[in-house]
Design an enzyme around this catalytic site. Structure first.
Site, short mmCIF file in Angstrom:
data_model
loop_
_atom_site.label_atom_id
_atom_site.label_comp_id
_atom_site.label_asym_id
_atom_site.label_seq_id
_atom_site.Cartn_x
_atom_site.Cartn_y
_atom_site.Cartn_z
CG HIS A 89 38.62 36.89 45.31
ND1 HIS A 89 38.87 37.18 44.10
CD2 HIS A 89 36.95 36.74 45.57
CE1 HIS A 89 37.32 37.12 43.44
NE2 HIS A 89 36.46 36.93 44.54
CD GLU A 91 43.09 33.72 45.16
OE1 GLU A 91 43.27 33.67 43.85
OE2 GLU A 91 42.08 34.93 45.45
CB CYS A 117 39.17 36.29 39.99
SG CYS A 117 39.26 37.86 41.00
CB CYS A 120 43.07 37.65 42.54
SG CYS A 120 41.86 37.81 43.72
#
Length: 158
Positions: A89, A91, A117, A120
């Site tokens: 992801h 992040e 999410c 993360c």
């Protein structure tokens, strides 16, 4: 009111810092190789960009743009079965980039195009990031609960 200066340029259209960094992540997300959702993130401290990230396969691995998306093939809904996604992801990539170059993100702000999410969120909390500014929704209530419990300032902008 839009006042003009001597050069006939607008003088009051300068973006706030949050607006400025939110615009930058819109550009960053264009590097995403995900077929389902383009996400961009930056980590900022003292109004300086420390690291950037977008969602895509790990270094030296094939991208979904090139080989297809397993989550799409299996018809997995957004927000579920993250372990079946080959992409890291945005992040995660921003935090990993900072770590690779020895940059502390403790006390920083993360700007991200979508709500993080839960995976993360846990990484953001443990990295010491103290503020998240985001615009897009993501179907993950546990993420919001953990961020709140950890005392992370979470700001959703329209």
């Amino acid at each position: 009111m839009n006042i003009k200066n001597n050069n006939n340029l607008p003088t009051n259209t300068r973006p706030s810092w949050d607006e400025y960094f939110l615009e930058i992540i819109e550009l960053i997300k264009q590097r995403s190789t995900c077929l389902r959702r383009q996400v961009g993130a930056i980590i900022v401290k003292d109004k300086r960009i420390l690291a950037t990230g977008y969602n895509g396969a790990p270094k030296n691995c094939s991208h979904c743009l090139d080989i297809g998306c397993l989550r799409e093939e299996l018809n997995i809904p957004s927000g579920e079965r993250h372990e079946l996604c080959r992409a890291a992801h945005a992040e995660q990539n921003a935090i990993a980039q900072a770590a690779e170059y020895g940059i502390s993100v403790k006390g920083a702000t993360m700007y991200v195009t979508h709500q993080p999410c839960v995976m993360c969120a846990k990484i953001i909390i443990n990295a010491g990031i103290k503020r998240i500014v985001y615009s897009g929704d993501y179907p993950d209530k546990l993420s919001l609960e953990l961020l709140s419990e950890a005392g992370i300032e979470l700001i959703k902008v329209p």
